[in-house]
Design an enzyme around this catalytic site. Structure first.
Site, short mmCIF file in Angstrom:
data_model
loop_
_atom_site.label_atom_id
_atom_site.label_comp_id
_atom_site.label_asym_id
_atom_site.label_seq_id
_atom_site.Cartn_x
_atom_site.Cartn_y
_atom_site.Cartn_z
CG ASP A 140 4.82 -36.18 -15.02
OD1 ASP A 140 4.02 -36.04 -16.06
OD2 ASP A 140 5.77 -36.66 -14.62
CG ASP A 150 -4.41 -22.69 -7.13
OD1 ASP A 150 -5.77 -22.41 -7.55
OD2 ASP A 150 -3.90 -22.15 -5.94
CE LYS A 161 2.59 -39.89 -13.09
NZ LYS A 161 3.81 -39.09 -13.73
CG ASP A 163 -7.41 -27.63 -6.10
OD1 ASP A 163 -7.77 -26.78 -6.37
OD2 ASP A 163 -6.55 -28.05 -5.06
CE1 TYR A 220 -9.54 -32.24 -4.79
CE2 TYR A 220 -11.07 -30.91 -3.84
CZ TYR A 220 -9.72 -30.94 -4.32
OH TYR A 220 -8.79 -29.87 -4.50
C1 IPM Z 1 -10.99 -24.63 -5.41
C2 IPM Z 1 -10.49 -24.76 -4.00
C3 IPM Z 1 -11.07 -26.00 -3.31
C4 IPM Z 1 -11.06 -27.06 -4.05
C5 IPM Z 1 -11.04 -26.08 -1.76
C6 IPM Z 1 -11.24 -24.51 -1.01
C7 IPM Z 1 -11.83 -27.08 -1.14
O1 IPM Z 1 -8.98 -24.83 -3.74
O2 IPM Z 1 -12.06 -24.49 -5.69
O3 IPM Z 1 -9.85 -24.67 -6.46
O4 IPM Z 1 -9.76 -27.72 -3.71
O5 IPM Z 1 -11.71 -27.47 -4.83
MG MG Z 2 -7.96 -24.93 -5.54
#
Ligand code: IPM
Ligand code: MG
Length: 365
Positions: free
Chosen positions: A218, A246, A186, A242, A141
């Site tokens: 993975d 999700d 990894k 990240d 990032y």
């Molecule tokens: C999160 C989001 C952010 C990230 C984006 C919006 C930059 O996906 O907070 O998980 O990737 O960190």
């Molecule tokens: Mg995210």
């Protein structure tokens, strides 16, 4: 206590869910006799539109001075042209870096009343209680980027110090939970992961009471779906965190439910629901404010050390998730403001009961 909170509603559904979280914080202040002041600032796409930059200097300065920062969401199709000179997400990344909030805490629990919404079979979801600790200010990032007509690079770099501070935070948090840390990397391919793993191994020696496990990312992506209840604290680098969070959020039934806290060395922290700006439902008063409200609870706990207040909000949210009303994403018809009002009512009810209990205890001597 007095506390100064900067709000950054941002884009899409950000303003709606942030307003609900602020209403809950105001109720906490009124009920417990605190003085919270709020200062709204711009971030993301709306800041690009108004000021030409995703994190105006005034907003950043306000955040640095604050006791805590509560953020909604940033981004949207209007600003997502890959050739755009500035992007809303740059504002969020710059803010995380400037506040030095390197540890992103993302707790995952599956509420029994919502287990049917999860893509996994209900029996796998019993006792799921995971705390992800995602490194937030390093890795791909923030590494150097290059771009020519036919080549692009994103440097992924970690120093031992960057790994060490977030891993120590994860071990410390594990001591207040089930004393089990899973470190995700990894290491079979990436040099940064080998540095990560050897750092974890060295630090683990300082925590003989905490069990440590290493998983490749993975394989972890699979294990989260097959055995989610095996995990306690999961610590990992920025990009892996990240993606895995999700995936984890899907287990809870809706991305709209989960909160996060981003912490550095000081008390100031950045609190935001893990969902995005959801432009498809923005402005319709249907977004689920639960993730934002639970982020406000984390703010009370981690930045203001108000544990009882944080727990009271969590109990109120828990009651609403059990009994309804529910927003659309979790199978109901309620609006954002109806769910907010239900949380407020449950909060007042719990506070009344707690007060009656304590005054009864005082009366009894
Ligand atoms: C999160 C989001 C952010 C990230 C984006 C919006 C930059 O996906 O907070 O998980 O990737 O960190
Ligand atoms: Mg995210």
């Amino acid at each position: 206590m007095k506390a100064h909170i900067v709000t950054l509603p941002g884009d899409g559904v950000g303003p709606e869910v942030t307003a609900a979280a602020v209403a809950v914080l105001e109720a906490v202040a009124a009920r417990y006799g605190h003085e919270f002041s709020f200062d709204e600032q711009a971030i993301g796409g709306c800041a690009i539109d108004a000021f030409g930059e995703p994190l105006p200097a005034a907003a950043l300065a306000a955040c640095k001075q604050a006791d805590a920062v509560l953020l909604g969401a940033v981004g949207g199709p209007k600003w997502s042209d890959p050739n755009a000179p500035v992007r809303p997400e740059q504002g969020l990344l710059a803010l995380r870096a400037a506040l030095g909030v390197y540890a992103n805490l993302r707790p995952l629990q599956v509420h029994p009343a919502l287990a049917a919404l999860s893509p996994l079979k209900n029996e796998k979801l019993k006792n799921v209680d995971v705390l992800f600790v995602r490194e937030l200010t390093g890795g791909a990032y923030f590494g150097a980027k290059t771009r020519t007509a036919d080549t692009a690079t994103d440097e992924c770099k970690y120093t031992v110090a960057e790994v060490e501070r977030v891993v120590r935070r994860a071990f410390d948090l594990a001591r207040d939970r089930h004393r089990h840390v899973t470190s995700v990397d990894k290491a079979n391919v990436l040099e940064t992961s080998r540095l990560w793993r050897s750092t974890v191994q060295r630090i683990a020696a300082d925590y003989p009471d905490v069990k440590v496990e290493h998983q490749l990312v993975d394989s972890m992506a699979m294990l989260l779906l097959t055995q989610p209840s095996r995990y306690d604290v999961v610590v990992t680098e920025n990009l892996f965190g990240d993606i895995l969070t999700d995936e984890a959020a899907a287990l809870a039934g809706s991305l709209g439910l989960l909160p996060s806290a981003s912490l550095g060395e000081g008390r100031n922290g950045l609190y935001e629901p893990i969902h995005g700006s959801a432009p498809d439902i923005a402005g319709q008063n249907v977004a689920n404010p639960t993730g934002a409200i639970l982020s406000a609870a984390m703010l009370l706990r981690h930045s203001l050390q108000l544990e009882a207040e944080a727990a009271a909000i969590e109990a109120a949210v828990d009651q609403v998730l059990s009994q309804g009303p529910h927003t659309r994403d979790i199978g109901g018809q309620a609006s954002t403001t109806q769910l907010r009002d239900a949380v407020l009512a449950a909060f007042e009810e719990h506070a009344d009961t707690a007060e009656a209990f304590f005054s009864g205890a005082r009366a009894c001597g």
